[in-house]
Design a protein around this motif. Structure first.
Motif, PDB file in Angstrom:
ATOM      1  N   LYS A  75     -20.220 140.890  25.625  1.00  0.00           N
ATOM      2  CA  LYS A  75     -20.259 141.625  24.368  1.00  0.00           C
ATOM      3  C   LYS A  75     -21.679 141.531  23.832  1.00  0.00           C
ATOM      4  N   ILE A  76     -22.226 142.663  23.393  1.00  0.00           N
ATOM      5  CA  ILE A  76     -23.583 142.695  22.846  1.00  0.00           C
ATOM      6  C   ILE A  76     -23.528 142.142  21.424  1.00  0.00           C
ATOM      7  N   ILE A  77     -24.378 141.155  21.125  1.00  0.00           N
ATOM      8  CA  ILE A  77     -24.351 140.531  19.797  1.00  0.00           C
ATOM      9  C   ILE A  77     -25.576 140.861  18.961  1.00  0.00           C
ATOM     10  N   ALA A  78     -26.540 141.600  19.512  1.00  0.00           N
ATOM     11  CA  ALA A  78     -27.733 141.970  18.747  1.00  0.00           C
ATOM     12  C   ALA A  78     -28.298 143.278  19.279  1.00  0.00           C
ATOM     13  N   GLY A  79     -28.940 144.024  18.406  1.00  0.00           N
ATOM     14  CA  GLY A  79     -29.587 145.266  18.814  1.00  0.00           C
ATOM     15  C   GLY A  79     -28.816 146.495  18.383  1.00  0.00           C
ATOM     16  N   ASP A  80     -29.240 147.648  18.893  1.00  0.00           N
ATOM     17  CA  ASP A  80     -28.623 148.926  18.510  1.00  0.00           C
ATOM     18  C   ASP A  80     -27.183 149.033  18.983  1.00  0.00           C
ATOM     19  N   ASP A  81     -26.853 148.433  20.108  1.00  0.00           N
ATOM     20  CA  ASP A  81     -25.511 148.537  20.681  1.00  0.00           C
ATOM     21  C   ASP A  81     -24.624 147.352  20.308  1.00  0.00           C
TER      22      ASP A  81
END
Length: 189
Positions: A75-81
Protein backbone atom coordinates in the motif's frame (compact mmCIF):
# COMPACT_ATOMS: atom_id res chain seq x y z
CA UNK A 1 66.59 21.39 -22.10
CA UNK A 2 67.54 24.38 -24.22
CA UNK A 3 64.06 25.81 -23.77
CA UNK A 4 64.31 25.48 -20.00
CA UNK A 5 67.73 27.18 -19.99
CA UNK A 6 66.34 30.03 -22.10
CA UNK A 7 63.36 30.37 -19.75
CA UNK A 8 65.66 30.50 -16.73
CA UNK A 9 67.75 33.17 -18.43
CA UNK A 10 64.67 35.29 -19.13
CA UNK A 11 63.51 34.87 -15.52
CA UNK A 12 66.91 36.05 -14.29
CA UNK A 13 66.60 39.16 -16.42
CA UNK A 14 63.19 39.82 -14.84
CA UNK A 15 64.76 39.32 -11.39
CA UNK A 16 62.43 36.39 -10.63
CA UNK A 17 63.66 33.14 -9.18
CA UNK A 18 62.67 29.96 -11.03
CA UNK A 19 60.62 28.77 -8.06
CA UNK A 20 58.88 32.10 -7.36
CA UNK A 21 56.36 32.03 -10.19
CA UNK A 22 53.07 31.26 -8.40
CA UNK A 23 54.98 28.98 -6.06
CA UNK A 24 55.64 26.39 -8.77
CA UNK A 25 59.05 25.28 -9.97
CA UNK A 26 59.90 25.52 -13.66
CA UNK A 27 62.50 22.80 -13.41
CA UNK A 28 61.30 19.34 -14.37
CA UNK A 29 60.66 17.30 -11.27
CA UNK A 30 62.49 14.04 -10.88
CA UNK A 31 59.70 12.38 -8.89
CA UNK A 32 57.14 10.35 -10.86
CA UNK A 33 53.67 11.89 -11.20
CA UNK A 34 51.12 10.74 -8.62
CA UNK A 35 48.27 8.70 -10.09
CA UNK A 36 44.92 8.63 -8.32
CA UNK A 37 42.87 5.45 -8.30
CA UNK A 38 39.89 5.68 -10.60
CA UNK A 39 36.89 4.46 -8.63
CA UNK A 40 34.18 4.38 -11.24
CA UNK A 41 31.05 2.37 -10.53
CA UNK A 42 30.23 -0.15 -13.25
CA UNK A 43 26.42 -0.06 -13.06
CA UNK A 44 24.52 -2.22 -15.50
CA UNK A 45 21.32 -0.15 -15.19
CA UNK A 46 20.60 2.93 -17.22
CA UNK A 47 21.20 5.80 -14.81
CA UNK A 48 20.73 9.50 -15.12
CA UNK A 49 23.81 11.68 -15.36
CA UNK A 50 23.19 13.31 -11.96
CA UNK A 51 22.63 10.07 -10.04
CA UNK A 52 25.78 9.29 -8.09
CA UNK A 53 26.11 5.83 -6.61
CA UNK A 54 27.87 4.85 -3.41
CA UNK A 55 30.67 2.41 -4.14
CA UNK A 56 32.46 -0.24 -2.14
CA UNK A 57 36.29 -0.28 -2.22
CA UNK A 58 36.12 -2.81 -5.09
CA UNK A 59 34.15 -0.27 -7.19
CA UNK A 60 30.88 -2.23 -7.07
CA UNK A 61 27.72 -0.35 -6.07
CA UNK A 62 26.37 -0.70 -2.55
CA UNK A 63 23.14 -2.71 -2.69
CA UNK A 64 20.64 -1.82 0.03
CA UNK A 65 18.50 -4.35 1.88
CA UNK A 66 14.80 -3.69 1.54
CA UNK A 67 11.72 -4.85 3.42
CA UNK A 68 9.87 -5.77 0.21
CA UNK A 69 10.37 -8.33 -2.56
CA UNK A 70 8.99 -8.89 -6.04
CA UNK A 71 5.40 -10.13 -5.87
CA UNK A 72 4.55 -8.51 -2.52
CA UNK A 73 1.27 -6.63 -2.21
CA UNK A 74 1.93 -3.13 -0.90
CA UNK A 75 0.00 0.00 0.00
CA UNK A 76 1.38 3.42 -0.94
CA UNK A 77 1.69 5.59 2.18
CA UNK A 78 3.13 8.79 0.68
CA UNK A 79 3.01 10.75 -2.55
CA UNK A 80 0.39 11.41 -5.22
CA UNK A 81 -0.87 7.81 -5.21
CA UNK A 82 -1.29 7.62 -1.42
CA UNK A 83 -3.76 4.92 -0.36
CA UNK A 84 -3.55 2.81 -3.54
CA UNK A 85 -2.74 -0.91 -3.36
CA UNK A 86 -0.66 -2.80 -5.92
CA UNK A 87 1.84 -5.56 -6.53
CA UNK A 88 5.59 -5.05 -6.90
CA UNK A 89 6.90 -5.95 -10.37
CA UNK A 90 10.53 -4.74 -10.27
CA UNK A 91 13.12 -3.80 -7.64
CA UNK A 92 16.21 -1.59 -8.01
CA UNK A 93 18.43 -2.38 -5.02
CA UNK A 94 21.17 0.16 -5.75
CA UNK A 95 18.86 3.11 -5.00
CA UNK A 96 16.07 1.37 -2.99
CA UNK A 97 13.35 1.99 -5.56
CA UNK A 98 10.50 -0.26 -6.67
CA UNK A 99 7.97 -0.38 -9.50
CA UNK A 100 4.38 -1.11 -8.48
CA UNK A 101 1.94 -2.46 -11.07
CA UNK A 102 -0.58 0.16 -12.34
CA UNK A 103 0.65 2.88 -9.94
CA UNK A 104 2.71 6.08 -10.41
CA UNK A 105 2.23 6.52 -14.15
CA UNK A 106 4.41 9.04 -15.98
CA UNK A 107 4.00 10.19 -19.57
CA UNK A 108 6.85 9.55 -21.99
CA UNK A 109 6.99 11.18 -25.42
CA UNK A 110 8.33 8.71 -28.00
CA UNK A 111 9.76 9.73 -31.35
CA UNK A 112 8.71 7.85 -34.46
CA UNK A 113 10.88 4.83 -35.28
CA UNK A 114 10.20 4.80 -39.02
CA UNK A 115 9.62 7.60 -41.46
CA UNK A 116 5.94 8.41 -41.94
CA UNK A 117 4.96 6.90 -38.57
CA UNK A 118 3.71 9.47 -36.02
CA UNK A 119 5.24 9.86 -32.57
CA UNK A 120 3.41 8.61 -29.48
CA UNK A 121 2.71 9.59 -25.91
CA UNK A 122 3.10 6.50 -23.73
CA UNK A 123 2.23 6.04 -20.04
CA UNK A 124 4.85 4.07 -18.09
CA UNK A 125 5.10 2.96 -14.46
CA UNK A 126 7.79 5.02 -12.76
CA UNK A 127 9.75 3.76 -9.74
CA UNK A 128 9.00 5.01 -6.23
CA UNK A 129 11.15 4.78 -3.12
CA UNK A 130 10.62 1.68 -0.99
CA UNK A 131 10.17 3.79 2.15
CA UNK A 132 6.90 5.10 0.68
CA UNK A 133 5.20 1.68 0.77
CA UNK A 134 4.03 -0.73 3.47
CA UNK A 135 3.20 -4.39 3.10
CA UNK A 136 -0.54 -5.00 2.78
CA UNK A 137 -2.77 -7.89 3.83
CA UNK A 138 -5.52 -8.55 1.28
CA UNK A 139 -7.48 -10.77 3.66
CA UNK A 140 -7.74 -8.27 6.52
CA UNK A 141 -7.32 -5.07 4.44
CA UNK A 142 -4.63 -3.59 6.68
CA UNK A 143 -1.13 -2.22 6.02
CA UNK A 144 1.57 -3.32 8.43
CA UNK A 145 5.27 -3.21 9.11
CA UNK A 146 7.29 -6.34 8.44
CA UNK A 147 8.90 -8.61 11.03
CA UNK A 148 11.25 -11.59 10.76
CA UNK A 149 11.06 -14.89 12.61
CA UNK A 150 12.43 -18.42 12.39
CA UNK A 151 9.92 -21.27 12.09
CA UNK A 152 10.19 -24.72 13.73
CA UNK A 153 11.69 -26.24 10.57
CA UNK A 154 14.51 -23.64 10.67
CA UNK A 155 13.34 -21.47 7.77
CA UNK A 156 13.49 -17.69 8.21
CA UNK A 157 10.33 -15.93 7.05
CA UNK A 158 8.84 -12.45 6.95
CA UNK A 159 5.48 -11.77 8.56
CA UNK A 160 3.10 -8.83 9.05
CA UNK A 161 3.36 -7.48 12.59
CA UNK A 162 -0.30 -6.37 12.91
CA UNK A 163 -1.88 -9.56 11.62
CA UNK A 164 0.81 -12.20 12.13
CA UNK A 165 0.30 -13.34 8.52
CA UNK A 166 3.38 -15.06 7.02
CA UNK A 167 4.46 -13.55 3.70
CA UNK A 168 7.34 -15.81 2.60
CA UNK A 169 5.56 -19.15 2.49
CA UNK A 170 6.41 -21.74 -0.16
CA UNK A 171 2.82 -21.66 -1.47
CA UNK A 172 3.05 -17.94 -2.20
CA UNK A 173 6.24 -18.41 -4.23
CA UNK A 174 4.77 -21.32 -6.19
CA UNK A 175 1.69 -19.23 -6.95
CA UNK A 176 3.85 -16.34 -8.19
CA UNK A 177 5.89 -18.64 -10.43
CA UNK A 178 2.70 -20.11 -11.95
CA UNK A 179 1.30 -16.63 -12.63
CA UNK A 180 4.56 -15.56 -14.28
CA UNK A 181 4.49 -18.63 -16.55
CA UNK A 182 0.87 -17.89 -17.53
CA UNK A 183 1.79 -14.30 -18.42
CA UNK A 184 4.73 -15.43 -20.58
CA UNK A 185 2.50 -17.94 -22.39
CA UNK A 186 -0.12 -15.25 -22.96
CA UNK A 187 2.51 -12.90 -24.41
CA UNK A 188 3.92 -15.64 -26.64
CA UNK A 189 0.46 -16.51 -28.01
Amino acid sequence: MAAIAALQGSMASLSLAPSSFFGESFLPSLSPPVKFADRSCPIVMKLKRWERKECKPNSLPVLHKMHVKVGDTVKIIAGDDKGKVGEITRIFRHNSKIVVKDINFKTKHMKSKEQGEPGKIVKIEAPIHSSNVMLYSKEQNVASRVGHKVLEDGSKVRYLIKTGEIIDSAENWKKLIKEAKKEKEAEAA
